[in-house]
Each structure stands twice: as C-alpha cells, then as structure tokens.
Design a protein around this motif. Structure first.
Motif, PDB file in Angstrom:
ATOM      1  N   GLU A   1      19.717  42.736  18.042  1.00 34.11           N
ATOM      2  CA  GLU A   1      21.058  43.127  17.611  1.00 34.11           C
ATOM      3  C   GLU A   1      21.033  44.448  16.846  1.00 34.11           C
ATOM      4  O   GLU A   1      20.207  44.630  15.943  1.00 34.11           O
ATOM      5  CB  GLU A   1      21.645  42.036  16.706  1.00 34.11           C
ATOM      6  CG  GLU A   1      23.099  42.227  16.366  1.00 34.11           C
ATOM      7  CD  GLU A   1      24.040  41.954  17.536  1.00 34.11           C
ATOM      8  OE1 GLU A   1      25.099  42.572  17.574  1.00 34.11           O
ATOM      9  OE2 GLU A   1      23.695  41.129  18.403  1.00 34.11           O
ATOM     10  N   ASN A   2      21.881  45.368  17.230  1.00 37.31           N
ATOM     11  CA  ASN A   2      22.032  46.692  16.614  1.00 37.31           C
ATOM     12  C   ASN A   2      20.825  47.611  16.808  1.00 37.31           C
ATOM     13  O   ASN A   2      20.769  48.674  16.200  1.00 37.31           O
ATOM     14  CB  ASN A   2      22.351  46.591  15.116  1.00 37.31           C
ATOM     15  CG  ASN A   2      23.656  45.904  14.855  1.00 37.31           C
ATOM     16  OD1 ASN A   2      24.636  46.117  15.568  1.00 37.31           O
ATOM     17  ND2 ASN A   2      23.693  45.066  13.837  1.00 37.31           N
ATOM     18  N   GLU A   3      19.828  47.204  17.588  1.00 37.92           N
ATOM     19  CA  GLU A   3      18.630  48.017  17.788  1.00 37.92           C
ATOM     20  C   GLU A   3      18.352  48.304  19.256  1.00 37.92           C
ATOM     21  O   GLU A   3      17.687  49.267  19.574  1.00 37.92           O
ATOM     22  CB  GLU A   3      17.394  47.342  17.173  1.00 37.92           C
ATOM     23  CG  GLU A   3      17.453  47.160  15.678  1.00 37.92           C
ATOM     24  CD  GLU A   3      17.331  48.452  14.899  1.00 37.92           C
ATOM     25  OE1 GLU A   3      16.871  49.475  15.442  1.00 37.92           O
ATOM     26  OE2 GLU A   3      17.724  48.448  13.721  1.00 37.92           O
ATOM     27  N   GLY A   4      18.788  47.429  20.162  1.00 37.74           N
ATOM     28  CA  GLY A   4      18.493  47.581  21.584  1.00 37.74           C
ATOM     29  C   GLY A   4      17.228  46.836  21.955  1.00 37.74           C
ATOM     30  O   GLY A   4      16.861  45.846  21.313  1.00 37.74           O
ATOM     31  N   LEU A   5      16.535  47.308  22.994  1.00 35.34           N
ATOM     32  CA  LEU A   5      15.300  46.666  23.442  1.00 35.34           C
ATOM     33  C   LEU A   5      14.139  47.070  22.542  1.00 35.34           C
ATOM     34  O   LEU A   5      13.840  48.247  22.390  1.00 35.34           O
ATOM     35  CB  LEU A   5      14.996  47.046  24.890  1.00 35.34           C
ATOM     36  CG  LEU A   5      15.959  46.478  25.930  1.00 35.34           C
ATOM     37  CD1 LEU A   5      15.629  47.036  27.305  1.00 35.34           C
ATOM     38  CD2 LEU A   5      15.907  44.953  25.940  1.00 35.34           C
ATOM     39  N   ILE A   6      13.501  46.067  21.951  1.00 33.60           N
ATOM     40  CA  ILE A   6      12.403  46.276  21.003  1.00 33.60           C
ATOM     41  C   ILE A   6      11.223  45.407  21.434  1.00 33.60           C
ATOM     42  O   ILE A   6      11.417  44.265  21.862  1.00 33.60           O
ATOM     43  CB  ILE A   6      12.843  45.890  19.557  1.00 33.60           C
ATOM     44  CG1 ILE A   6      14.055  46.690  19.118  1.00 33.60           C
ATOM     45  CG2 ILE A   6      11.696  46.026  18.568  1.00 33.60           C
ATOM     46  CD1 ILE A   6      13.831  48.174  18.973  1.00 33.60           C
ATOM     47  N   PRO A   7       9.977  45.919  21.330  1.00 38.53           N
ATOM     48  CA  PRO A   7       8.822  45.067  21.634  1.00 38.53           C
ATOM     49  C   PRO A   7       8.843  43.798  20.773  1.00 38.53           C
ATOM     50  O   PRO A   7       9.109  43.854  19.568  1.00 38.53           O
ATOM     51  CB  PRO A   7       7.621  45.953  21.292  1.00 38.53           C
ATOM     52  CG  PRO A   7       8.145  47.356  21.425  1.00 38.53           C
ATOM     53  CD  PRO A   7       9.574  47.272  20.963  1.00 38.53           C
ATOM     54  N   TYR A   8       8.548  42.644  21.430  1.00 43.36           N
ATOM     55  CA  TYR A   8       8.635  41.348  20.753  1.00 43.36           C
ATOM     56  C   TYR A   8       7.370  40.546  21.045  1.00 43.36           C
ATOM     57  O   TYR A   8       6.875  40.514  22.172  1.00 43.36           O
ATOM     58  CB  TYR A   8       9.864  40.588  21.271  1.00 43.36           C
ATOM     59  CG  TYR A   8      10.079  39.249  20.624  1.00 43.36           C
ATOM     60  CD1 TYR A   8      10.709  39.147  19.386  1.00 43.36           C
ATOM     61  CD2 TYR A   8       9.646  38.084  21.248  1.00 43.36           C
ATOM     62  CE1 TYR A   8      10.905  37.918  18.783  1.00 43.36           C
ATOM     63  CE2 TYR A   8       9.850  36.847  20.654  1.00 43.36           C
ATOM     64  CZ  TYR A   8      10.474  36.760  19.427  1.00 43.36           C
ATOM     65  OH  TYR A   8      10.675  35.543  18.818  1.00 43.36           O
ATOM     66  N   CYS A   9       6.856  39.878  20.003  1.00 42.19           N
ATOM     67  CA  CYS A   9       5.689  39.007  20.148  1.00 42.19           C
ATOM     68  C   CYS A   9       6.172  37.559  20.123  1.00 42.19           C
ATOM     69  O   CYS A   9       6.667  37.081  19.092  1.00 42.19           O
ATOM     70  CB  CYS A   9       4.672  39.239  19.034  1.00 42.19           C
ATOM     71  SG  CYS A   9       3.231  38.146  19.171  1.00 42.19           S
ATOM     72  N   ALA A  10       6.017  36.879  21.250  1.00 39.95           N
ATOM     73  CA  ALA A  10       6.450  35.480  21.333  1.00 39.95           C
ATOM     74  C   ALA A  10       5.587  34.583  20.441  1.00 39.95           C
ATOM     75  O   ALA A  10       6.086  33.621  19.852  1.00 39.95           O
ATOM     76  CB  ALA A  10       6.392  35.004  22.784  1.00 39.95           C
ATOM     77  N   LYS A  11       4.305  34.903  20.321  1.00 41.25           N
ATOM     78  CA  LYS A  11       3.400  34.081  19.513  1.00 41.25           C
ATOM     79  C   LYS A  11       3.755  34.177  18.021  1.00 41.25           C
ATOM     80  O   LYS A  11       3.820  33.171  17.322  1.00 41.25           O
ATOM     81  CB  LYS A  11       1.955  34.524  19.740  1.00 41.25           C
ATOM     82  CG  LYS A  11       0.924  33.644  19.072  1.00 41.25           C
ATOM     83  CD  LYS A  11      -0.477  34.065  19.477  1.00 41.25           C
ATOM     84  CE  LYS A  11      -1.518  33.201  18.805  1.00 41.25           C
ATOM     85  NZ  LYS A  11      -2.874  33.644  19.160  1.00 41.25           N
TER      86      LYS A  11
END
Length: 164
Positions: free
Chosen positions: A16-26
């Motif tokens: 939200e409010n940032e766009g696509l950001i790298p994310y760690c599911a773990k």
C-alpha cells in the motif's frame, strides 16, 4: 533478489502506497532496497576558476573525486576525509549541488562543489595515477562522457559561471 535476513528468494508483492516491493514469505516482511551512499566532488581552487580531475590507477578516463560515506559518518565529514586521503589537501568550503542514483555501482551519489586550499597535491598513488587542474571548459572536454560524473560536472560548471 534474496532476503538479507534469511536468504530466501524474494517475490514482488504490492505494498500500500509503495507499489511492487520485494517480499520475503518466510520472514513475512517487505525488503525495501538498500544501497550505499557516496559523495561526488567537483574540486575547485580558491578562485574557483580551475577544476581538479582524477584518473584512477586502473582507468584511462578522467573522473571526479568520490568516496563512500562510512557507517556513522555524514557527508560533511566524508568530504574533508576523502580529500585529505586522496590529495593531501584541506577543504575550505563545500556546497551541496544535487543527488543521483548510480545504477552501475548501486549507489546514491550526493554531489558537492568543494573548494580546497591552494597547496601542493600529495596524491594517494595506490588509488589515483593522475590529478589535473583544468579550466572549467577543458574539464568538460576531458571528463568521461555519458556518466554521472559528466552530469554533475556540467551542473557545477553552470553554477561556478554564476560566480566568476
């Protein structure tokens, strides 16, 4: 891209409010990009009618002086430290100009015009093979083309002409 905490492969996820950001599911955490910050310096003499360019030991092109900001240090401390280390000169004053992200080295460059004492140069020969004082127009001709250094130098020369 991999998580700097656990090493897991990152995916892009909408934030939200940032766009696509790298994310760690773990780790269940967004991993906002981190990169180094450095200063880029257009070094001038006291009269501000000459600009000092450098050639690094492993390079044939003229570039500006630059240095990484060390952890716990700010840009204002980095500038005189780098100038003293590389040139043996003392900084008289600095003026912040602009910043630019330099993708090739993944670094945010903060550019300054730096006025130094008119003393003999003591090159750090392990890093710099040549340093040359040039009138601004010659510096623009000598600087490596289509680079962040050329961008910064062009802006600095424009600024210096206002004072000369």
């Amino acid at each position: 891209m991999y998580c700097r905490e656990c090493g897991e492969k990152l995916t892009l996820r909408f934030c939200e409010n940032e766009g696509l950001i790298p994310y760690c599911a773990k780790c269940r955490s967004y991993m906002f990009p981190q990169f180094s910050i450095a200063v880029s310096m257009v070094v001038t003499n006291r009269a501000q009618d000459k600009i000092l360019l450098a050639k690094h030991v492993e390079d044939d092109d003229f570039i500006l002086f630059a240095g990484y900001i060390k952890k716990g240090e700010n840009a204002e401390k980095t500038i005189p430290r780098e100038i003293k280390e590389e040139l043996g000169l003392d900084v008289v004053k600095t003026k912040y100009m602009s910043s630019r992200y330099h993708a090739k080295k993944d670094v945010l460059m903060l550019n300054f015009i730096v006025v130094v004492e008119d003393n003999p140069i003591k090159l750090q020969v392990q890093e710099i093979s040549e340093a040359r004082w040039c009138p601004p127009e010659e510096a623009l001709q000598l600087i490596r083309k289509n680079t962040t250094a050329e961008y910064f130098l062009t802006n600095a020369v424009r600024e210096l002409k206002k004072k000369i």
